[in-house]
Design a protein around this motif. Structure first.
Motif, short mmCIF file in Angstrom:
data_model
loop_
_atom_site.label_atom_id
_atom_site.label_comp_id
_atom_site.label_asym_id
_atom_site.label_seq_id
_atom_site.Cartn_x
_atom_site.Cartn_y
_atom_site.Cartn_z
N GLU A 256 0.87 -1.19 0.00
CA GLU A 256 0.00 0.00 0.00
C GLU A 256 0.90 1.23 0.00
O GLU A 256 1.89 1.29 0.74
N ILE A 257 0.57 2.20 -0.85
CA ILE A 257 1.35 3.42 -0.98
C ILE A 257 0.43 4.61 -0.81
O ILE A 257 -0.70 4.64 -1.32
N SER A 258 0.91 5.63 -0.10
CA SER A 258 0.16 6.88 0.05
C SER A 258 1.16 8.02 0.21
O SER A 258 2.33 7.80 0.49
N GLY A 259 0.68 9.24 0.03
CA GLY A 259 1.56 10.40 0.19
C GLY A 259 1.20 11.52 -0.76
O GLY A 259 0.11 11.53 -1.36
N GLU A 260 2.10 12.47 -0.90
CA GLU A 260 1.83 13.66 -1.70
C GLU A 260 1.51 13.37 -3.16
O GLU A 260 0.57 13.96 -3.70
N PRO A 261 2.24 12.50 -3.85
CA PRO A 261 1.89 12.25 -5.26
C PRO A 261 0.48 11.72 -5.44
O PRO A 261 -0.12 11.87 -6.50
N LEU A 262 -0.07 11.09 -4.41
CA LEU A 262 -1.41 10.55 -4.47
C LEU A 262 -2.41 11.43 -3.72
O LEU A 262 -3.51 10.99 -3.40
N GLN A 263 -1.98 12.69 -3.46
CA GLN A 263 -2.85 13.62 -2.72
C GLN A 263 -3.30 13.00 -1.40
O GLN A 263 -4.46 13.14 -0.99
N ASN A 264 -2.35 12.28 -0.77
CA ASN A 264 -2.57 11.63 0.53
C ASN A 264 -3.65 10.55 0.47
O ASN A 264 -4.13 10.11 1.52
N LYS A 265 -4.02 10.12 -0.74
CA LYS A 265 -4.87 8.95 -0.88
C LYS A 265 -3.97 7.73 -1.02
O LYS A 265 -2.76 7.85 -1.14
N SER A 266 -4.56 6.55 -0.99
CA SER A 266 -3.75 5.34 -0.97
C SER A 266 -4.05 4.46 -2.17
O SER A 266 -5.14 4.47 -2.72
N ALA A 267 -3.03 3.72 -2.56
CA ALA A 267 -3.15 2.75 -3.64
C ALA A 267 -2.74 1.38 -3.11
O ALA A 267 -1.62 1.22 -2.61
N ASN A 268 -3.65 0.45 -3.19
CA ASN A 268 -3.36 -0.92 -2.80
C ASN A 268 -2.87 -1.67 -4.03
O ASN A 268 -3.59 -1.77 -5.04
N ILE A 269 -1.66 -2.20 -3.95
CA ILE A 269 -1.01 -2.80 -5.10
C ILE A 269 -0.75 -4.27 -4.83
O ILE A 269 -0.32 -4.65 -3.72
N SER A 270 -0.99 -5.10 -5.83
CA SER A 270 -0.61 -6.50 -5.73
C SER A 270 -0.14 -6.98 -7.10
O SER A 270 -0.64 -6.52 -8.13
N ALA A 271 0.83 -7.89 -7.08
CA ALA A 271 1.35 -8.45 -8.32
C ALA A 271 1.71 -9.91 -8.07
O ALA A 271 2.24 -10.26 -7.00
N ARG A 272 1.43 -10.74 -9.08
CA ARG A 272 1.75 -12.16 -8.98
C ARG A 272 2.35 -12.63 -10.29
O ARG A 272 2.20 -11.99 -11.33
N GLY A 273 3.04 -13.76 -10.24
CA GLY A 273 3.60 -14.32 -11.45
C GLY A 273 4.87 -15.08 -11.16
O GLY A 273 5.24 -15.34 -10.00
N ASN A 274 5.57 -15.42 -12.25
CA ASN A 274 6.84 -16.14 -12.15
C ASN A 274 7.91 -15.29 -12.80
O ASN A 274 7.81 -14.92 -13.98
N LEU A 275 8.96 -14.99 -12.04
CA LEU A 275 10.03 -14.11 -12.50
C LEU A 275 11.32 -14.90 -12.63
O LEU A 275 11.70 -15.64 -11.71
N ALA A 276 11.98 -14.73 -13.79
CA ALA A 276 13.26 -15.41 -14.03
C ALA A 276 14.30 -14.39 -14.45
O ALA A 276 14.01 -13.49 -15.25
N TYR A 277 15.53 -14.56 -13.90
CA TYR A 277 16.63 -13.65 -14.24
C TYR A 277 17.86 -14.47 -14.57
O TYR A 277 18.30 -15.32 -13.78
N ASN A 278 18.44 -14.23 -15.77
CA ASN A 278 19.62 -14.94 -16.21
C ASN A 278 20.80 -13.98 -16.21
O ASN A 278 20.82 -13.00 -16.96
N THR A 279 21.79 -14.26 -15.36
CA THR A 279 22.93 -13.36 -15.23
C THR A 279 23.85 -13.42 -16.44
O THR A 279 24.45 -12.41 -16.82
N ALA A 280 23.98 -14.57 -17.05
CA ALA A 280 24.87 -14.69 -18.20
C ALA A 280 24.32 -13.96 -19.41
O ALA A 280 25.03 -13.25 -20.12
N GLN A 281 23.02 -14.11 -19.66
CA GLN A 281 22.40 -13.46 -20.80
C GLN A 281 21.89 -12.06 -20.49
O GLN A 281 21.45 -11.34 -21.40
N GLN A 282 21.93 -11.68 -19.22
CA GLN A 282 21.42 -10.38 -18.78
C GLN A 282 20.00 -10.17 -19.30
O GLN A 282 19.66 -9.18 -19.96
N SER A 283 19.16 -11.15 -18.98
CA SER A 283 17.77 -11.09 -19.41
C SER A 283 16.86 -11.46 -18.25
O SER A 283 17.28 -12.13 -17.29
N ALA A 284 15.62 -11.03 -18.34
CA ALA A 284 14.63 -11.34 -17.31
C ALA A 284 13.28 -11.56 -17.99
O ALA A 284 13.00 -11.03 -19.07
#
Length: 749
Positions: A256-284
């Motif tokens: 949850e984020i709130s503050g001046e950019p949101l005029q002191n209102k709040s944003a409830n954020i959620s994200a789901r999924g599968n994340l992969a990062y390859n250091t050799a190929q520098q890809s995600a």
């Protein structure tokens, strides 16, 4: 045999007891706290670290090699006065016997009260610079020519020592627990400052080639702009061999984020999924992405390559139907007041995502916004300059729904005044009204200048039909470019009631008074349909052709009109002046000269014309017309005068000439004879512009002069007739007929 086994067992037991005893004696008689100074010197020499150990060092030797450090402080040796980290407690332990097999089996690693303090000064110097670098210069300077030890040619490569060295290290940790950690970042060079507090990090068992459960939580605070947030993360971490690929399976991020950019209102954020990062190929890659921000729900997938250089981003995004107005209001976006309260109540989107580290574009986009379907591309082409990019095509779009409601106070007051003046002029013989005293223009600020100065945009829109200011424009095209406070309307063009038009303009928002330059052309636009669409009385009809170059300054309707300068040419073809009884006005003049009474029904209700044309020279909102021309069957009208756009009032002098047709009109009082041919009948037009030709009357003062001139001509004619008659009698039979006709011609007969 049993006795031998017992002996071996006893020996092992004795050996174990000896090891335990030695470990106990070592821990009892050896105190690592006595070597704090040595530890500090080693840290300073080999890692460029200023280490401060204020608490006791606790340790154990067997069966766990345990270490516990309390109340420690770490800083770079270059900036010892600015601590990099403080630590309340670090506890870890390793099993001793597995170490002999190059296996690290650790119990829980516990970190309490870790506080990282990351600082960068105005010169860009950080308090973590050069940490890890050795300060020991003796090895490289005292004896640079010291040869490397010679290799022993008889070394047994199959010796146990080499085998142990080549055995891979195996690591096993029961868990990692971080309690009450915090991170402070302060960059005086960029002005950025944020805190991460109350950090909790826990993991499951960490084993080689096995997934690890990870949980993380904390509170984020940013100083400028003021921003507060809470973040929670849970996932299963898989690390592939050689540390090339990191997989975050079933990643669940919430916060949850709130503050001046949101005029002191709040944003409830959620994200789901599968994340992969390859250091050799520098890809995600992020698959099965599910994102929600308050009531906005989105699905998609993202890929990123060349993360170490240009960072190319691609993917797909789909946003489910959402009330965009409620969503934006809920995250603190202040929407301007719009004419239609239901504007932005529906939005859904499907698009491909394409971007770099400095850009993000939605391509092949299908956007449904309220009743309009858009296709095209939209996004940010340059984050650094804030370049907004939108090239869109739409079917039917009503722009009036998204514009601010028009201010009607001044218009209402003026309409009441004009309505009263119109009633007074209904008879056609009443005195002309004066120009209106009420202005139709509002004094409210129209353009958000501060916002316009910040716009950097490349916009190109086209619509099958665009409704703007109540006008339905077919095949509309709109192209706008904005940069550093200068907005250029490259073109606004389209078809209007089977006619066509094109407008170009430039707005300079950097001037003390914003300046506006405009050019436009139109062709064959029925003016009566324009008036009807604008809810104005139809006082003239015809196909309008115009061309203009105009300029003004200010930021209100009144300012724009008051400062208006430029030129405009116009031609109105095949038109009608509804209710403008120019025939009756002409008959009134003729009847006056004939000294007869005109019947009330004389004249038609409308006056058709072939063409009405002229030019306007505009100065400070007053348009001067020096060359009005109106071509009416059997009549010609020419005139000159002014239109005061500040109050939409006209003041014109016109002359009506009878051409060719001298047949008696329906009313005997309006009989046209040869004496009235090519006389410029004076007409005065004055009053509200909306009255059109209804505000025109025969100029009685000028008519008196014409009557005097005609009377003088008639008297001269009669006098000549008398002289001619007398001369005719005296010359009768005394001169030749040819001479007699010549003498008569001297007197006009």
């Amino acid at each position: 045999m049993k006795t031998f086994g017992k002996v071996i067992g006893a020996l092992l037991l004795i050996l174990l007891l000896l090891v335990v005893g030695a470990g106990f004696a070592l821990t009892q008689f050896f105190d690592p706290n006595d070597y704090k100074d040595d530890i500090r010197q080693l840290a300073h020499k080999h890692a460029n670290i200023e280490l401060e150990l204020n608490g006791e060092i606790g340790w154990s030797l067997f069966p766990w090699l345990g270490l516990e450090i309390t109340d420690a402080k770490i800083a770079s040796a270059d900036t010892p006065e600015v601590p990099l980290a403080t630590l309340r407690l670090l506890g870890l332990s390793v099993k001793v016997l597995p170490l002999l097999r190059k296996e690290i089996q650790m119990s829980d690693i516990r970190v309490d009260g870790l506080a990282l303090n990351l600082q960068r000064d105005a010169k860009g110097q950080s308090n973590w610079d050069n940490i890890g670098q050795s300060n020991d210069q003796s090895a490289s300077t005292s004896n640079p020519t010291t040869p490397e030890p010679a290799k022993d040619e008889h070394t047994d490569v199959s010796s146990p020592t080499v085998e142990v060295a080549n055995t891979p290290l195996q690591l096993a940790i029961d868990s990692l627990i971080v309690n009450g950690a915090s991170v402070v970042y302060n960059d005086q060079q960029s002005g950025q400052q944020f805190n991460l507090e109350s950090v909790q990090l826990t993991t499951g068992a960490i084993r080689e080639n096995q997934p690890v459960a990870v949980k993380f939580s904390g509170f984020l605070a940013n100083a400028q702009p003021a921003l507060r947030g809470r973040i929670e993360l849970a996932t299963t971490l898989n690390i592939q061999p050689n540390l090339e690929t990191f997989l975050l399976d079933d990643l669940r991020l919430a916060g949850e984020i709130s503050g001046e950019p949101l005029q002191n209102k709040s944003a409830n954020i959620s994200a789901r999924g599968n994340l992969a990062y390859n250091t050799a190929q520098q890809s995600a890659r992020w698959d099965n992405l599910k994102l929600s921000v308050n009531q906005l729900k989105a699905l998609g997938e993202l890929q990123a390559t060349q993360l170490d250089t240009t960072a190319n981003i691609s993917g797909a995004l789909s946003i489910a139907p959402v009330n965009l107005q409620e969503f934006l209001t809920g995250i603190g976006v202040e929407l301007p007041l719009m004419a239609n309260k239901k504007a932005l109540s529906h939005m859904e989107l499907n698009a491909r995502v394409q971007g770099t580290a400095n850009s993000l574009i939605l391509q092949d986009m299908q956007l449904q916004l309220d009743q309009t379907a858009f296709t095209g591309s939209v996004g940010m082409k340059d984050f650094a300059s804030g370049l907004i990019y939108a090239h869109l095509s739409g079917d039917t779009f009503n722009a009036d729904h998204y514009l601010a409601p028009s201010s009607t106070t001044a218009a209402t007051e003026r309409k009441a005044e004009v309505k009263q003046q119109s009633a007074q002029t209904a008879s056609g013989s009443s005195q002309l009204p004066n120009a209106p005293s009420k202005s139709p223009w509002n004094t409210e600020k129209i353009l958000p200048i501060a916002s316009l100065k910040a716009i950097n945009a490349d916009l190109d829109f086209s619509f099958d039909q665009l409704t703007l200011n109540a006008l339905d424009i077919a095949q509309a095209k709109f192209k706008l470019q904005a940069k550093q406070g200068v907005l250029q309307l490259k073109h606004l063009q389209g078809q209007l009631f089977n006619g066509e038009f094109q407008v170009a303009a430039q707005l300079n928002a950097n001037a003390a008074q914003p300046t506006l330059n405009l050019t436009h052309t139109s062709k064959n636009i029925p003016i009566e349909k324009i008036l009807t669409a604008l809810d104005e009385e139809v006082t003239i009809t015809g196909l309008l052709n115009t061309s203009s170059t105009l300029r003004t300054q200010g930021n209100t309707g009144m300012d724009w009109v008051k400062n208006l300068q430029g030129n405009l040419t116009f031609a109105l073809n095949n038109g009608v002046l509804p209710g403008a009884d120019l025939e009756r006005q002409l008959c009134m003049g003729i009847a006056t000269l004939n000294r007869k009474q005109l019947s009330p029904s004389t004249g038609s209700k409308d006056t058709p014309f072939n063409q009405l044309s002229g030019q306007l020279n505009i100065h400070k909102g007053v348009a001067h017309n020096p060359d009005l021309r109106v071509a009416i069957p059997s009549l010609a009208v020419k005139g000159k005068g002014d239109i005061d756009l500040n109050v939409l009032g006209l003041d014109y002098y016109a002359g009506i000439l009878v051409q060719g047709n001298t047949q008696p009109m329906a009313d005997p009082a309006c009989k046209v004879n040869k004496n009235f041919i090519n006389i410029e009948w004076p007409v005065r037009c004055r009053g509200p512009l909306e009255l059109g030709a209804k505000a025109c009357r025969i100029d009685q003062n000028a008519l008196g002069k014409i009557a005097a001139d005609l009377a003088k001509d008639k008297l001269s004619e009669k006098l000549n007739e008398k002289i001619s008659d007398k001369l005719d009698k005296k010359l009768d039979n005394k001169v030749s007929p040819e001479l007699k006709d010549a003498l008569k011609g001297l007197f006009g007969r």
